[in-house]
Enzyme design. Structure first.
Site, PDB file in Angstrom:
ATOM      1  N   GLU A 128      -4.626  -8.254   5.829  1.00  0.00           N
ATOM      2  CA  GLU A 128      -5.136  -7.539   6.990  1.00  0.00           C
ATOM      3  C   GLU A 128      -6.327  -6.686   6.563  1.00  0.00           C
ATOM      4  O   GLU A 128      -6.168  -5.700   5.842  1.00  0.00           O
ATOM      5  CB  GLU A 128      -4.058  -6.643   7.593  1.00  0.00           C
ATOM      6  CG  GLU A 128      -4.559  -5.858   8.794  1.00  0.00           C
ATOM      7  CD  GLU A 128      -3.736  -4.608   9.084  1.00  0.00           C
ATOM      8  OE1 GLU A 128      -3.718  -4.184  10.258  1.00  0.00           O
ATOM      9  OE2 GLU A 128      -3.134  -4.052   8.153  1.00  0.00           O
ATOM     10  N   ASP A 145      -0.076  -6.451   4.793  1.00  0.00           N
ATOM     11  CA  ASP A 145      -0.489  -5.305   5.590  1.00  0.00           C
ATOM     12  C   ASP A 145      -1.453  -4.414   4.808  1.00  0.00           C
ATOM     13  O   ASP A 145      -1.394  -4.325   3.572  1.00  0.00           O
ATOM     14  CB  ASP A 145       0.766  -4.513   5.979  1.00  0.00           C
ATOM     15  CG  ASP A 145       0.464  -3.296   6.809  1.00  0.00           C
ATOM     16  OD1 ASP A 145      -0.005  -3.467   7.944  1.00  0.00           O
ATOM     17  OD2 ASP A 145       0.692  -2.173   6.319  1.00  0.00           O
ATOM     18  N   ASN A 161       0.807  -1.217   0.000  1.00  0.00           N
ATOM     19  CA  ASN A 161       0.000   0.000   0.000  1.00  0.00           C
ATOM     20  C   ASN A 161       0.841   1.269   0.000  1.00  0.00           C
ATOM     21  O   ASN A 161       0.470   2.264  -0.603  1.00  0.00           O
ATOM     22  CB  ASN A 161      -0.899   0.006   1.247  1.00  0.00           C
ATOM     23  CG  ASN A 161      -1.682   1.287   1.396  1.00  0.00           C
ATOM     24  OD1 ASN A 161      -2.530   1.607   0.567  1.00  0.00           O
ATOM     25  ND2 ASN A 161      -1.397   2.046   2.447  1.00  0.00           N
ATOM     26  N   ASP A 178       1.538   6.968  -0.429  1.00  0.00           N
ATOM     27  CA  ASP A 178       0.540   6.000  -0.893  1.00  0.00           C
ATOM     28  C   ASP A 178       0.763   5.656  -2.360  1.00  0.00           C
ATOM     29  O   ASP A 178       0.625   6.507  -3.248  1.00  0.00           O
ATOM     30  CB  ASP A 178      -0.870   6.573  -0.719  1.00  0.00           C
ATOM     31  CG  ASP A 178      -1.937   5.516  -0.913  1.00  0.00           C
ATOM     32  OD1 ASP A 178      -2.064   4.649  -0.036  1.00  0.00           O
ATOM     33  OD2 ASP A 178      -2.631   5.561  -1.956  1.00  0.00           O
TER      34      ASP A 178
END
Length: 599
Positions: free
Chosen positions: A337, A303, A170, A272
């Site tokens: 996650e 993650d 991410n 990001d």
């Protein structure tokens, strides 16, 4: 006074079963590696640890090669948010301790090279957790080097243990800055107002003639919302090199974690990635595929999975599974996650994003509340009914990693203490043991959080739940006594270590407790009885009955009509059913039974 009993399987075959699941190093590294790669994910017991907090095997790398200034090296063992010195060599040295607990797989928090220290608003901390990555191809020097990583993987594999890496797609470390707000985090700017097809808003000029948002090769301006720049001296901070170009980031400001900002915003200031970009997709496939190729990694925990475009996952996940298959790893375990207690939300990622599995946050919520005495078994029954929502229904639910707490939210000990502020130590121990039994014997892949087996509870989440396993110099860690009493570091005699190890032996000995179809048998709407069966392929039935109340519980529980005689694997089980399809159970306060039908 609540008595904390140990789980002692009655079968002599337990030792043999453990060798089948996790062969000893003396059996030969090749044989152990071949055996472990045949195990499906649901056969594992995962042990999740932060290398920085688990064991310091090599003090020479405590500073990571940086100057002895906490704001440069990030090393300050008195601060919860800085490096404390743990490393990969320490994990390797303590593999016997982990295996003795019954764990068959080690999940490492990210071990990639990080930006040592970052500030975000008023917060300044160090990357002890591993989630501020600058070099996705190298081991962080605080944790060791390639040789240390190789020694850890080889050492685990020789013992028949798998190694899972925690990976991040991410974001990267916070390197990119915005000229419009140099002194504070930028507010998120929505795509509706600042589309990446135009510069400066909906009425702005086209970024590039003919660019329509699909051909990323034509995207030549990263400053449609803000004007990003890379500070002097950090132009080549990231590896691979393509990560240094702001064109591959969303550059929209701080995420509000709502709507589109959940995908496009900066997570606490972290850069990001533009995960829709084919360059980013292929780049991450190459990066993480390389770790499989080099080390034979056995799985990935991913993650911040919910903050990445589904377009990315639909390409990335099949590529990782193919890479693992080519390396001779047919049971490569991928789980993301998705931090949400609603199974409708977590299940979506197995259907829309094509995840094989996700961390079972809904289980964490319900199992913790049940064991803490906050809810009845009806909430657990509703949770397991929702297994049908996952992509492959019960098949997917069987490989969801279940857990009771983690490095972000806090520990099971903290949750139980919070719900029972007047409970004595014996009651807290019994409730925590009950929670672990529920996790170890129900469907899914039990995931232990390092230190829980020593009774660590802590004072809350994040930094307060990341204790040092050794004698700590951090006041909040040093001064908070573990539940069950303080033991020497890495004690195999700690009450919860003993209890969990017993559960793991029982789970290893009984295939139905790992792979059997789960049937809910009984529950109520208040703390007390919850019963379920795990059905064996040989027609056997294992009945597991829990009591979350502080009084004994007696009941008649439905079972299979063919289950007439019973053997006690844990606790006192009736030797015979009361009648076809019904067996009498009596469970002491805050305890559980495990009963197996005998043909």
């Amino acid at each position: 006074m609540i008595r904390l009993t140990s789980c002692r399987p009655a079968l002599g075959a337990v030792a043999a079963a453990l060798l089948t699941l996790a062969p000893a190093a003396s059996a030969g590294a090749t044989d152990a590696l071949t055996a472990l790669r045949q195990r499906p994910p649901q056969d594992e017991v995962i042990y999740f640890l932060l290398p920085d907090r688990f064991a310091n095997g090599d003090p020479s790398n405590d500073l990571g090669g940086y100057p002895a200034d906490r704001l440069k090296s990030g090393f300050d063992p008195s601060d919860t948010d800085f490096y404390h010195g743990g490393d990969l060599a320490g994990v390797t040295q303590r593999l016997d301790y982990i295996q003795g607990l019954g764990a068959t797989a080690v999940w490492l928090a990210p071990i990639f090279k990080n930006k040592p220290v970052q500030s975000h608003g008023r917060y300044t901390g160090a990357a002890h957790h591993g989630y501020w990555i600058t070099d996705f191809t190298a081991v962080d020097p605080h944790f060791g080097d390639e040789a240390a990583m190789r020694a850890l993987v080889d050492g685990a594999h020789a013992r028949g243990m798998k190694v899972y890496l925690d990976i991040v797609a991410n974001h990267t470390a916070d390197v990119i800055k915005y000229r419009e707000c140099p002194d504070s985090p930028c507010e998120y700017r929505s795509r509706a107002d600042y589309p990446y097809t135009r510069r400066g808003g909906v009425d702005g000029p086209p970024i590039n003639d003919g660019f329509d948002g699909r051909d990323f090769s034509r995207l030549t301006r990263p400053d449609y919302a803000y004007t990003p720049y890379v500070p002097a001296g950090e132009e080549n901070a990231k590896v691979p090199a393509w990560l240094n170009d702001p064109i591959h980031y969303h550059n929209r400001g701080e995420s509000t974690f709502a709507g589109e900002s959940g995908l496009d915003g900066d997570f606490a200031g972290l850069d990001d990635l533009f995960t829709e970009d084919p360059v980013v997709i292929q780049g991450m496939i190459d990066v993480f595929g390389g770790w499989i190729d080099r080390y034979g990694i056995d799985g990935f925990r991913i993650d911040t999975a919910r903050h990445v475009s589904p377009v990315f996952w639909r390409a990335f996940i099949p590529a990782m599974l193919e890479r693992a298959e080519a390396k001779g790893i047919p049971n490569f375990h991928i789980f993301g996650e998705v931090y949400d207690p609603d199974p409708a939300v977590t299940a979506r990622f197995t259907r829309v994003d094509d995840y094989p599995a996700v961390l079972d946050f809904p289980f964490q919520k319900q199992a913790t509340d049940f064991a803490a005495g906050k809810t009845g078994g009806d909430a657990l029954a509703k949770l397991f009914d929702a297994d049908a929502l996952y992509a492959d229904g019960e098949g997917t639910a069987a490989i969801l990693p279940t857990f009771l707490g983690n490095h972000d939210m806090g520990r099971i000990g903290f949750f139980v203490k919070q719900a029972n502020p007047d409970a004595d130590d014996a009651e807290l121990l019994a409730r925590i043991r009950l929670a672990h039994a529920l996790m170890m014997f129900s469907r899914g892949v039990p995931t232990l959080y390092y230190g829980d087996e020593q009774g660590f509870a802590g004072a809350g989440g994040y930094g307060n739940s990341r204790q040092d396993m050794w004698d700590s110099r951090t006041p909040v860690y040093r001064d908070t006594p573990p539940i069950g009493g303080r033991q020497p570091a890495y004690s195999a005699d700690a009450p919860l270590y003993q209890a969990i190890a017993g559960m793991a032996r029982l789970r290893a000995a009984e295939p139905a407790l790992r792979r059997g179809r789960q049937v809910i048998r009984a529950y109520g709407d208040a703390p007390g009885l919850f019963a379920m069966s795990r059905m064996g392929e040989d027609g056997s039935e294992i009945l597991v009955v829990f009591n979350s109340s502080t009084a004994p519980v007696s009941a008649q529980v439905e079972v299979e009509a063919t289950s007439l005689t019973w053997q006690a694997l844990q606790g006192d089980c009736a030797p015979e059913s009361s009648a076809p399809a019904s067996v009498s159970v009596r469970v002491p306060p805050l305890d559980y039974l495990v009963c197996k039908s005998v043909p």
